[in-house]
Write a protein that holds these residues in place. Sequence first.
Motif, PDB file in Angstrom:
ATOM      1  N   GLN A  46       0.879  -1.174   0.000  1.00  0.00           N
ATOM      2  CA  GLN A  46       0.000   0.000   0.000  1.00  0.00           C
ATOM      3  C   GLN A  46       0.916   1.223   0.000  1.00  0.00           C
ATOM      4  N   TYR A  47       0.923   1.929  -1.107  1.00  0.00           N
ATOM      5  CA  TYR A  47       1.818   3.078  -1.208  1.00  0.00           C
ATOM      6  C   TYR A  47       1.189   4.311  -0.573  1.00  0.00           C
ATOM      7  N   GLY A  48       2.050   5.135   0.029  1.00  0.00           N
ATOM      8  CA  GLY A  48       1.611   6.403   0.571  1.00  0.00           C
ATOM      9  C   GLY A  48       1.993   7.542  -0.358  1.00  0.00           C
TER      10      GLY A  48
ATOM     11  N   GLY B 218       3.281   4.411   3.913  1.00  0.00           N
ATOM     12  CA  GLY B 218       3.079   3.223   3.093  1.00  0.00           C
ATOM     13  C   GLY B 218       3.483   1.954   3.828  1.00  0.00           C
TER      14      GLY B 218
END
Length: 249
Positions: A74-76, A113
């Motif tokens: 899950q990218y920030g 992330g």
Amino acid sequence: MHSIRWVVAVSFLVACVPGCSDDTVGPDDDAGGEAEGGHAEGGQAQGGDSEGGAGGQAPVDPCAGFATEVVDVQYGPDAGFGQRDMPGIVLGPPHGAGETTGSFDVVALGNGGTITMGFGDQVISDGEGPDFIVFENAFYAGGDPDSPFAELGTVEVSADGESWVAFACKATEAPYGSCAGWHPVLAGSEESDADPHDPAAAGGDAFDLADVGLTEARFVRIVDRPDTTGLAGSFDLDAIALVHWTCTR
Ligand SMILES: [Ca+2]
Ligand SMILES: [Ca+2]
């Protein structure tokens, strides 16, 4: 990955036409040692784990003591760097760049992330001392070990992928204790032939399952610490190497 690093990456691309040597960004022997012009649009200075070509899908030895799969990511905000070479860029051995340089063979998680890494048929076991090593691309600014260029992440482990325990990562100034992302990566660099499974020589941040009360684990999750004001940008993952493990394959 901090904006300064982008400047470095872009500068490198400007200076390096397709086919030129990538000696300035680390060894990456497996990748053939050449930057590809096609990576320019993704801001990548090198192809990472591109041994197998498209998308970094190089096969990973299932029992060699490295992560074999990205279970979840899950990218920030501010992620992007390295994504075009996922998942291969974070599988297999690290590609360090030594004590005073950060490797580009990483994926940036972005602020807050998270990434969950799996090991297939390998089970991390609690042996004497550290049991696995997380490799980011920290380096010693100006060569000073007391001044690491750190982008911290909290490391969590799980035996079943459902129940997780975290290594404490609360420090707000160096030394950063049980956080990942503050020790340079020596293994895989031009200045070292260190065994990536040797916590005394490989660099990176080593973790002991005994510290969180586990005897074994199958998954490692890294969560970027977005609260580290005053530090640089987000955590960049290069690789995870195992120190103590069994392989059921
Ligand atoms: Ca241990
Ligand atoms: Ca970094």
